[in-house]
Structures are given as C-alpha cells and as structure tokens.
Design an enzyme around this catalytic site. Structure first.
Site, short mmCIF file in Angstrom:
data_model
loop_
_atom_site.label_atom_id
_atom_site.label_comp_id
_atom_site.label_asym_id
_atom_site.label_seq_id
_atom_site.Cartn_x
_atom_site.Cartn_y
_atom_site.Cartn_z
N ARG A 268 79.23 40.76 9.44
CA ARG A 268 80.81 40.71 9.21
C ARG A 268 81.32 39.47 9.09
O ARG A 268 80.84 38.39 9.77
CB ARG A 268 81.44 41.48 10.64
CG ARG A 268 80.96 42.83 10.90
CD ARG A 268 81.42 43.40 12.09
NE ARG A 268 80.86 44.64 12.41
CZ ARG A 268 81.21 45.50 13.43
NH1 ARG A 268 82.15 44.99 14.07
NH2 ARG A 268 80.56 46.69 13.63
N ARG A 283 80.49 36.62 19.16
CA ARG A 283 81.24 36.96 17.78
C ARG A 283 80.46 36.21 16.65
O ARG A 283 80.65 35.18 16.53
CB ARG A 283 82.83 36.60 17.63
CG ARG A 283 83.35 37.44 16.55
CD ARG A 283 85.03 36.88 16.80
NE ARG A 283 85.61 37.55 17.95
CZ ARG A 283 86.03 38.63 18.11
NH1 ARG A 283 85.90 39.55 17.26
NH2 ARG A 283 86.59 39.13 19.40
N GLU A 355 83.78 44.00 25.58
CA GLU A 355 83.35 45.34 24.75
C GLU A 355 81.75 45.20 24.28
O GLU A 355 81.39 44.27 23.85
CB GLU A 355 84.08 45.35 23.38
CG GLU A 355 83.65 46.72 22.43
CD GLU A 355 84.16 46.65 21.22
OE1 GLU A 355 83.86 47.29 20.57
OE2 GLU A 355 85.45 46.07 21.06
N SER A 358 81.46 50.91 21.33
CA SER A 358 82.65 51.72 20.87
C SER A 358 82.17 52.98 20.19
O SER A 358 81.37 53.11 19.35
CB SER A 358 83.62 50.79 20.01
OG SER A 358 84.91 51.41 19.68
N ARG A 397 75.19 41.35 22.54
CA ARG A 397 76.12 41.11 23.73
C ARG A 397 75.23 41.65 25.04
O ARG A 397 75.62 41.22 25.99
CB ARG A 397 77.17 42.02 23.43
CG ARG A 397 77.95 41.39 22.37
CD ARG A 397 79.68 41.91 22.34
NE ARG A 397 80.32 41.38 21.35
CZ ARG A 397 81.64 41.34 21.17
NH1 ARG A 397 82.10 42.30 22.26
NH2 ARG A 397 82.23 40.77 20.29
#
Length: 440
Positions: A268, A283, A355, A358, A397
């Site tokens: 990403r 991130r 987070e 999801s 994460r």
C-alpha cells in the site's frame, strides 16, 4: 456496485441511506442518464423493426408502378439510412452506458440498518472487550526499542530504508522466526479449527480484479502499479485475488459456503498518511496478512460476518492479547462494506487499542461487479453471492502487540504459549541480554 433496478425503484430511499455515510448521490444525474439510455434503446428497437419491414416493401413498390430494379434501389437507400442512424444510436447508447457505469462505480455501498450513525472513528461503538490489560512493574518500551534490545534478533529500519526507503522493515533472527511462526499458527488455526481452505494466489493482479472488489477506480492512488507489458498492480490485500477466484462463475449450491484462508504480503502506498505512525511497524508499505474470505448465499451473510469475526478473535484469544471489538459507524465503514467490525489490540506504550483486523460484510456489492453467482436449486436460476472478509490477522501488528505486551524488564520477550511449538519449544526471546544499566 449497487443494483440499478433498486436505484430506479427506490432512488430516494437509497440516497438517504448513502447520506448516512456522508456520501451525496446525484440521483437527478442518474435518472437523466438512465432516461437517455432508455430512449436510445427504444429508438434502436424502432429502427430494427423498421429495417425488417423495409426489406419486405419491394413487392409493394413494384405494385405501385416502380420497376423491380427501382424498387430494390429505393429499399437499399432506405436501409442505408436506417443502418446509419442505427450505428449512431448504438454509439450513443454505448456512451451513455459508459457514463452511467462510471457514475455507479463511484457510489459506495449502502450501510446496513444496524450500522450506527456517525462521521468518523470517534463515533464507532464498542461491542465487547476481551482479556486483562497487563500492569507493568517497569516502564514498558515500544516494539522498536524492545526489538533493538534482543540478543537473538531485531527489526532493522535503517537497512530497509537503504534498500527501499521509508516505511519498510528488515526482520532478523528470532524476530523473523516469530513473524513466520505467527503466519503458520494463524493458517493452521483457520484451516484445522475454523474450516477454511488454504489457497495461494498471485501477488500481481489486473485492473479488473481491483474493480471487482472496489479498489478501482476510487483508490488508485493507494496502489502500487507495475510497469511492464501488461497493466498489473501489487495487491493491497489478499481479499482482491481470493474474492475474484469466483469472478464470472456460477457456483453450485452443494459447494457453498466457500471459505478461503490465504497468507500474502500486502502493498500500500499509504497515500495521505504522511506523518502518521512513522515510527515502527504500524503503518508500512509492505506487510503480511492472513486473510479470510467467505462467499455465501444472501440469507447467510449476516451470520457469516459474525462467525468470521469470531474466527479472528480466536487468534487473539489464543495468543492472550487483550482486545476490543468496535462496530464501525456509517461515516467510517469502507467504500465497499455494508457493515464492519474492527478488532483492536491493546498496545501498552500507546495506552490504547489499535486496529489489527477489519471484518466486513459486502453483501452483493462486490459480487455484482465481478458477476460471482450461485445456482439456487429451488429456482434453477443463478443469483449473486454475498462476500465477507476479514484479516485473521495482520501479522506485523500482531508481532508488535506480542513484543510490547510480553516484554520483560531484562529486555527479553516471553513467547506466548500457543506459539512455542512453532518456535521449537522456545519460551523466551533474547534471554540473558540485559538492558543498559539494568540490574539482573
């Protein structure tokens, strides 16, 4: 993509539902384009009928006094005029359909009725919590400092930056092994206990696959596009190739539900996130995930979302990591989602939940784009599937959460019990390595 028939029948109602998520749907533009498309279709049908009747007029023209050749010539002239107008109408219809398609491709999914009102993450609703937040008898350090203190492995951002720039990491030693152990553990649990079929998929996909799941055209700036002979993109999530496995297919009822688990790297560009989470692995441009995807008949998707979310929670529970589940509000759900639960793991050095998964029900939004259907045995007719997916979990994460929650005062990290078999029975990472100034 939304159902165009529903938009025609309940446009005002759908417009109001979309407004809940802060999206203004131009219903007037849709109606105008749809009316133009309908007019072009009607005119094309009229011309086609006129063409069929014109070819039968030769006899009548002869009866009216024309010679056969004259009659044929006149009919030929009429047919040329009709064909010219038909070509023009076909081109007009194609242009209108393309404009209508582009309009609908930019419209997000409609949130379900039980999605709470709200504008952003501050309005999300906590559903439940699990686990006990650890109370440290020393000042905990973040995952970057924990990894740097380990004697048998580390996270190296400096060397990664030399290779690829910012937002990349090189893992080594027991940190790399722990990362790999997490992948194997997650896949084993999902396939052996939760009933998913493991799949391995390409990491490069064409634009049609990204359009199918909703990343294109709206989120192209978030993707990495590869230069070469063909138009290809690095996948932002395994959701893209895995969901598209059934694109343009009709699945038989006895094959359902389809449940896939897949490990891939994810790529990403993190457009618009400059300055956010620049320290550490929260991130990154490249990270790993184990993704779960389910494809089910329409009436089963709500329950499928609940079960899939539970499967992601089971990983966190097995690792004994405190977390909470949040139901996203209408203003915070993703573009293609109708309902989403976020799983957020506790990070002690940030004193908050972040987070880590999801889980979303997309209903038939994605499957309509990719024409993924199943055959209803009661009617014998194909119907759109519903797609559900979620991370089970984001590997990087999860690694961060373990390093922070399981750290010890001497700089070592206790290995969660569930992972010890994947690490050769190892119970501690970096044991016997003291922190500077620490008293052992």
């Amino acid at each position: 993509m939304l159902d165009i028939r529903e938009l025609r029948q309940a446009g005002e109602e759908i417009t109001a539902k979309l407004a809940r998520r802060g999206f203004t749907f131009d219903l007037a533009a849709f109606k105008a384009l749809d009316a133009q498309r309908k007019q072009a279709d009607i005119r094309s049908q009229e011309l086609q009928a006129r063409r069929k009747s014109a070819s039968k007029e030769i006899g009548q023209l002869v009866k009216s006094g024309l010679t056969v050749d004259q009659a044929k010539e006149k009919v030929a002239t009429i047919l040329v005029e009709i064909d010219t107008e038909m070509a023009s109408e076909v081109a007009r219809a194609e242009a209108i359909n393309a404009e209508l398609h582009a309009l609908l491709m930019g419209v997000p999914n409609v949130p379900q009725h039980d999605v709470p009102e709200g504008k952003n993450e501050d309005d999300n609703v906590e559903v439940r919590r699990w686990g006990t937040v650890r109370e440290f008898d020393f000042t905990p350090r973040d995952h970057v400092d924990v990894a740097e203190s380990l004697s048998d492995g580390t996270i190296d951002f400096e060397r990664a930056s030399k290779l690829s720039g910012a937002r990349f990491a090189v893992l080594s030693g027991t940190v790399a092994r722990l990362h790999r152990a997490l992948i194997d553990f997650m896949l084993d649990m999902h396939t052996q206990q939760h009933g998913y079929q493991e799949v391995y998929v390409p990491y490069l996909v064409g634009p049609e696959a990204l359009r199918g799941t909703g990343q294109l055209p709206k989120f192209e700036e978030d993707l990495f596009k590869v230069s070469g002979e063909r138009e290809l993109y690095l996948i932002p999530t395994a959701e893209v190739p895995v969901t598209n496995l059934v694109a343009q297919e009709i699945v038989e009822a006895d094959a359902l539900p389809l449940k896939f688990a897949c490990h891939t790297p994810c790529f990403r560009s993190e457009a618009g996130s400059h300055g956010r989470d620049t320290r550490g692995m929260i991130r990154q441009h490249q990270f790993e995930k184990v993704e779960m995807v389910q494809l089910v008949p329409a009436g089963q998707s709500d329950q499928a979302l609940e079960s899939l979310t539970g499967h992601a929670e089971a990983i966190l529970q097995a690792l004994e990591l405190p977390y909470r589940v949040a139901l996203l509000c209408a203003g915070d759900i993703g573009f293609s989602a109708a309902k989403t639960y976020d799983l957020e793991v506790w990070l002690p050095t940030q004193n908050t939940f972040r987070e880590i998964s999801s889980c979303s029900n997309f209903e038939d939004y994605q499957t309509r784009r990719m024409q993924a259907r199943w055959r209803n045995p009661e009617t014998g007719k194909p119907e759109l599937l519903h797609s559900i997916n979620g991370s089970g979990l984001a590997v990087g994460r999860t690694l961060v959460a373990i390093l922070e929650n399981y750290q010890n005062a001497d700089g070592s990290v206790t290995v969660p019990v569930a992972l010890r078999g994947y690490l050769g029975g190892k119970t501690v990472l970096g044991e016997n390595k003291a922190l500077p100034g620490a008293v052992l």
